[in-house]
Design an enzyme around this catalytic site. Structure first.
Site, PDB file in Angstrom:
ATOM      1  N   HIS A 108     -10.010  -4.350  -3.802  1.00  0.00           N
ATOM      2  CA  HIS A 108      -8.709  -4.601  -3.193  1.00  0.00           C
ATOM      3  C   HIS A 108      -8.873  -5.007  -1.740  1.00  0.00           C
ATOM      4  CE1 HIS A 108      -9.487  -0.247  -2.864  1.00  0.00           C
ATOM      5  NE2 HIS A 108      -8.748  -0.242  -1.746  1.00  0.00           N
ATOM      6  N   HIS A 147      -7.235  -5.341   1.848  1.00  0.00           N
ATOM      7  CA  HIS A 147      -6.163  -4.824   2.694  1.00  0.00           C
ATOM      8  C   HIS A 147      -5.635  -5.966   3.555  1.00  0.00           C
ATOM      9  CE1 HIS A 147      -6.480  -0.456   2.006  1.00  0.00           C
ATOM     10  NE2 HIS A 147      -7.740  -0.765   1.689  1.00  0.00           N
ATOM     11  N   ASP A 197       0.861  -1.179   0.000  1.00  0.00           N
ATOM     12  CA  ASP A 197       0.000   0.000   0.000  1.00  0.00           C
ATOM     13  C   ASP A 197       0.902   1.235   0.000  1.00  0.00           C
ATOM     14  OD1 ASP A 197      -1.690   2.231   1.195  1.00  0.00           O
ATOM     15  OD2 ASP A 197      -3.176   0.610   1.112  1.00  0.00           O
TER      16      ASP A 197
END
Length: 146
Positions: free
Chosen positions: A101, A103, A32
């Site tokens: 997406h 995490h 990230d």
């Protein structure tokens, strides 16, 4: 999706600044750009889905494979305590990129105190395992638990 989706560009290997940590024919994992903990990765499908709300019951196995890839990357990066991690999705409108997406964050106890609210299960964030249970019970997701 159009040529302007940054995650589609990354998944095609066209963004030379993003280091791909792991990938297969279906998924890609990378760091990230604004990490909230020492290990903060994103797992994305190469196929474009706008968000977790775009998924249906038959995508349960996709969510499972995304979580498995995320855990594999954590282990490869030296994370051994798999009880101190968080895997999940932000729920629109709390997404920053309109491409599904997952995490992958560890250690959970080191998430920045200023960012913890973004990764606490509730109206903004849903953990992957809980999301799989929801997906398995409905044909299309129209209700999002708070």
């Amino acid at each position: 999706m159009g040529d302007d989706c940054i995650f589609c560009i990354i998944s095609k290997g066209e963004d030379k600044e993003t280091e791909i940590l792991k990938q297969n024919e279906e998924l890609v994992c990378f760091r990230d750009i604004c990490p909230v903990a020492p290990h903060h990765y994103l797992v994305i499908p190469k196929e474009h889905f706008v968000s977790c709300q775009s998924l249906q019951w038959h995508h349960c196995s996709l969510v499972e494979r995304m979580a498995e890839l995320g855990k594999a990357v954590l282990q490869e990066q030296g994370v051994s305590d798999m009880t101190d991690i968080r895997l999940g999705f932000h729920i629109p409108p709390y997404t920053s990129v309109d491409h599904l997406h997952l995490h992958v964050v560890a250690p959970l106890n080191q998430i920045s105190k200023y960012m913890l609210y973004k990764f606490t299960p509730g109206e903004r964030f849903i953990e992957a395992d809980h999301f799989q249970k929801i997906l398995s019970k409905v044909e299309t997701c129209c209700c999002w638990p708070g």
